[in-house]
Design a protein around this motif. Structure first.
Motif, PDB file in Angstrom:
ATOM      1  N   HIS A 257       0.820  -0.955  -0.023  1.00 36.13           N
ATOM      2  CA  HIS A 257       0.099   0.054   0.158  1.00 36.13           C
ATOM      3  C   HIS A 257       1.107   1.286   0.096  1.00 36.13           C
ATOM      4  O   HIS A 257       0.576   2.195  -0.674  1.00 36.13           O
ATOM      5  CB  HIS A 257      -0.889   0.179   1.391  1.00 36.13           C
ATOM      6  N   ARG A 258       1.886   1.186   0.653  1.00 38.30           N
ATOM      7  CA  ARG A 258       2.961   2.286   0.736  1.00 38.30           C
ATOM      8  C   ARG A 258       3.859   2.560  -0.506  1.00 38.30           C
ATOM      9  O   ARG A 258       3.716   3.416  -1.238  1.00 38.30           O
ATOM     10  CB  ARG A 258       3.930   2.335   1.850  1.00 38.30           C
ATOM     11  N   VAL A 259       4.377   1.287  -1.078  1.00 39.78           N
ATOM     12  CA  VAL A 259       5.345   1.416  -1.906  1.00 39.78           C
ATOM     13  C   VAL A 259       4.648   1.495  -3.508  1.00 39.78           C
ATOM     14  O   VAL A 259       5.306   2.186  -4.240  1.00 39.78           O
ATOM     15  CB  VAL A 259       6.385   0.296  -2.139  1.00 39.78           C
ATOM     16  N   LEU A 260       3.445   1.106  -3.589  1.00 41.74           N
ATOM     17  CA  LEU A 260       2.635   1.106  -4.783  1.00 41.74           C
ATOM     18  C   LEU A 260       2.008   2.175  -4.763  1.00 41.74           C
ATOM     19  O   LEU A 260       1.095   2.449  -5.689  1.00 41.74           O
ATOM     20  CB  LEU A 260       1.991  -0.165  -5.083  1.00 41.74           C
ATOM     21  N   GLY A 261       1.629   2.699  -3.536  1.00 39.61           N
ATOM     22  CA  GLY A 261       0.800   4.379  -3.255  1.00 39.61           C
ATOM     23  C   GLY A 261       1.678   5.362  -3.455  1.00 39.61           C
ATOM     24  O   GLY A 261       2.321   5.974  -4.438  1.00 39.61           O
ATOM     25  N   ASP A 262       1.842   6.239  -2.496  1.00 38.41           N
ATOM     26  CA  ASP A 262       2.404   7.390  -2.565  1.00 38.41           C
ATOM     27  C   ASP A 262       3.824   7.384  -2.246  1.00 38.41           C
ATOM     28  O   ASP A 262       4.591   8.521  -2.410  1.00 38.41           O
ATOM     29  CB  ASP A 262       1.805   8.410  -1.307  1.00 38.41           C
ATOM     30  N   CYS A 263       4.645   6.063  -1.844  1.00 39.50           N
ATOM     31  CA  CYS A 263       5.958   6.294  -1.691  1.00 39.50           C
ATOM     32  C   CYS A 263       6.766   5.120  -2.192  1.00 39.50           C
ATOM     33  O   CYS A 263       7.436   4.381  -1.715  1.00 39.50           O
ATOM     34  CB  CYS A 263       6.164   6.039  -0.110  1.00 39.50           C
ATOM     35  N   PRO A 264       6.802   5.249  -3.702  1.00 38.27           N
ATOM     36  CA  PRO A 264       7.628   4.316  -4.268  1.00 38.27           C
ATOM     37  C   PRO A 264       9.138   4.707  -3.957  1.00 38.27           C
ATOM     38  O   PRO A 264       9.488   5.661  -3.487  1.00 38.27           O
ATOM     39  CB  PRO A 264       7.292   4.812  -5.879  1.00 38.27           C
ATOM     40  N   CYS A 269      10.068   9.747   1.467  1.00 32.33           N
ATOM     41  CA  CYS A 269       8.884   9.813   2.437  1.00 32.33           C
ATOM     42  C   CYS A 269       9.559   9.541   3.852  1.00 32.33           C
ATOM     43  O   CYS A 269      10.787   9.381   3.902  1.00 32.33           O
ATOM     44  CB  CYS A 269       8.179   8.583   2.171  1.00 32.33           C
ATOM     45  N   GLU A 270       8.577   9.988   4.656  1.00 33.30           N
ATOM     46  CA  GLU A 270       8.873   9.910   6.091  1.00 33.30           C
ATOM     47  C   GLU A 270       9.075   8.224   6.327  1.00 33.30           C
ATOM     48  O   GLU A 270       8.456   7.470   5.818  1.00 33.30           O
ATOM     49  CB  GLU A 270       7.835  10.528   6.897  1.00 33.30           C
ATOM     50  N   ALA A 271      10.239   8.029   7.164  1.00 35.61           N
ATOM     51  CA  ALA A 271      10.652   6.903   7.548  1.00 35.61           C
ATOM     52  C   ALA A 271       9.735   6.082   8.357  1.00 35.61           C
ATOM     53  O   ALA A 271       8.819   6.635   8.772  1.00 35.61           O
ATOM     54  CB  ALA A 271      12.103   6.762   8.346  1.00 35.61           C
ATOM     55  N   GLU A 272       9.586   4.927   7.822  1.00 37.77           N
ATOM     56  CA  GLU A 272       8.702   3.999   8.514  1.00 37.77           C
ATOM     57  C   GLU A 272       9.056   3.628  10.035  1.00 37.77           C
ATOM     58  O   GLU A 272      10.163   3.636  10.420  1.00 37.77           O
ATOM     59  CB  GLU A 272       8.428   2.548   7.710  1.00 37.77           C
ATOM     60  N   PRO A 273       7.949   3.290  10.831  1.00 39.76           N
ATOM     61  CA  PRO A 273       8.401   3.044  12.250  1.00 39.76           C
ATOM     62  C   PRO A 273       9.125   1.752  12.315  1.00 39.76           C
ATOM     63  O   PRO A 273       8.956   0.826  11.393  1.00 39.76           O
ATOM     64  CB  PRO A 273       6.943   2.616  12.900  1.00 39.76           C
ATOM     65  N   THR A 274      10.106   1.364  13.030  1.00 38.95           N
ATOM     66  CA  THR A 274      10.773   0.290  13.307  1.00 38.95           C
ATOM     67  C   THR A 274      10.116  -0.790  13.995  1.00 38.95           C
ATOM     68  O   THR A 274       9.122  -0.341  14.789  1.00 38.95           O
ATOM     69  CB  THR A 274      12.193   0.565  14.000  1.00 38.95           C
ATOM     70  N   PRO A 275      10.367  -1.917  13.649  1.00 36.91           N
ATOM     71  CA  PRO A 275       9.610  -3.028  14.417  1.00 36.91           C
ATOM     72  C   PRO A 275      10.068  -3.077  16.015  1.00 36.91           C
ATOM     73  O   PRO A 275      11.074  -2.725  16.596  1.00 36.91           O
ATOM     74  CB  PRO A 275      10.094  -4.446  13.751  1.00 36.91           C
TER      75      PRO A 275
END
Length: 366
Positions: A257-264, A269-275
């Protein structure tokens, strides 16, 4: 005036990858009701040295070494058109699949392993609809016993191997420029810089084709009108390539959803949260590859909050009760190193004492 170059073809005849499958009749296409689109055989700004074939030609009749290419008939764009057209064809989200109508998709540039014909044809169709002069196709064919190899972060193994490749090509200031975000997402490339990304000099031939990106055709008897991408059949055309693109993002550990959406990958883009190892992981489903719904081997556990070096996967059922061996891990994907016989299993993932809900995994016969 634009001329048209896109033919609608069945996916079974299209493979920009390691297969050597039979090709469909190259003259299959969709007739255009716009007869004006069939009148212009070449870009009106092409030089007087442009000499089009006087009838249909196959790609094998037109192919040759790069240094022998005659590009005078390739449509001319300005530098501004090239920059704008490349950016738009890379970034525009204009495709919706029937099973997910609320999520618009781009042309599947992030599935380089296969489908260059569908990508090239879709790009040509949309560019034509956006009032750009329709590009030609630059078609690359390897010589016997050779292969094309592209190194890419968009493939789990880090590279793909092809027997052929194709992308739209236009002429800017006398240079042949390739629009191929699957190979280079940052910018169009001169053809002499594009080819070395995946081929070795002397091992390929190139053809500049007006009408066909697939099969044996190159020039039809008259220009072929553009036709829209095939997305109605889940097992064919661009639909299958879009499905594969989604699957490979999951295998790579990305959020589709992210990489095929607004953040290829080419957008900051803003960094994703870490696990977080203090929370349980989740398991959504399992994959063997980008297309198969059945699971056999290798087994990818797809989910979230996997912590490399911390998360464990437990497999029980069918005579098995063990902590599975892990080959590699990302936040959203774990590749198991273990082999399991066909049957049903329950799988859980754990970050220490924090355990996911169990999910049934059914291993099919290979």
């Amino acid at each position: 005036m634009k001329f048209s170059c896109v033919a609608a073809v069945a996916l079974a005849s299209a493979a920009c990858g390691s297969g050597d499958g039979a090709h469909a009749d190259p003259d299959l296409g969709v007739e255009s009701s716009d007869t004006g689109a069939l009148l212009a055989h070449a870009d009106p700004e092409a030089s007087g040295s442009c000499q089009l074939p006087d009838g249909p030609r196959t790609v094998h009749q037109m192919k040759g070494p790069l240094e022998d290419l005659q590009g005078d008939c390739v449509p001319t764009w300005t530098q501004e058109e090239l920059n704008a057209g490349f950016t738009r064809i890379r970034d525009e989200r204009m495709i919706t699949l029937p099973e997910n109508p609320g999520f618009e998709r781009r042309i599947p540039w992030l599935a380089a392993d296969n489908g260059c014909e569908e990508r090239a044809q879709a790009a040509s169709y949309y560019l034509t609809n956006w009032d750009y002069t329709t590009p030609y196709y630059a078609r690359v064919l390897v010589k016997p016993n050779k292969r094309l190899i592209l190194k890419t972060d968009n493939e789990p193994g880090g590279s793909v191997r092809w027997t052929h490749h194709v992308a739209p090509v236009v002429r800017v200031d006398g240079r042949l420029m390739i629009l191929d975000p699957a190979v280079e997402p940052e910018k169009p490339l001169p053809i002499e810089e594009w080819l070395p990304r995946f081929s070795v000099a002397g091992e390929v031939d190139v053809a500049l084709c007006r009408d066909h990106a697939i099969g044996d055709g190159c020039f039809a008897a008259a220009p072929v009108a553009p036709s829209p991408p095939q997305i109605g059949d889940k097992a064919a055309g661009l639909h299958l390539r879009l499905t594969a693109e989604w699957g490979v993002q999951e295998i790579l550990g990305r959020d589709p959803h992210r990489v095929l959406g607004d953040c290829p990958p080419w957008v900051e883009c803003e960094a994703e949260p870490t696990p977080d190892e203090n929370r349980p992981p989740t398991i959504r489903h399992f994959r063997t590859d980008r297309l198969e719904s059945e699971v056999f081997f290798p087994i990818y556990v797809i989910g979230d909050n996997f912590v490399e070096g911390v998360t464990t996967v437990r497999v029980t059922g069918n005579g098995v009760d063990e902590i599975a061996l892990i080959d590699s891990s990302t936040m959203r994907s774990i590749l198991l190193a273990s082999w399991y016989d066909p049957g049903e299993y329950q799988v859980t993932a754990a970050n220490g004492a924090h355990v996911s809900q169990p999910v049934v995994m059914k291993i099919s016969e290979f």
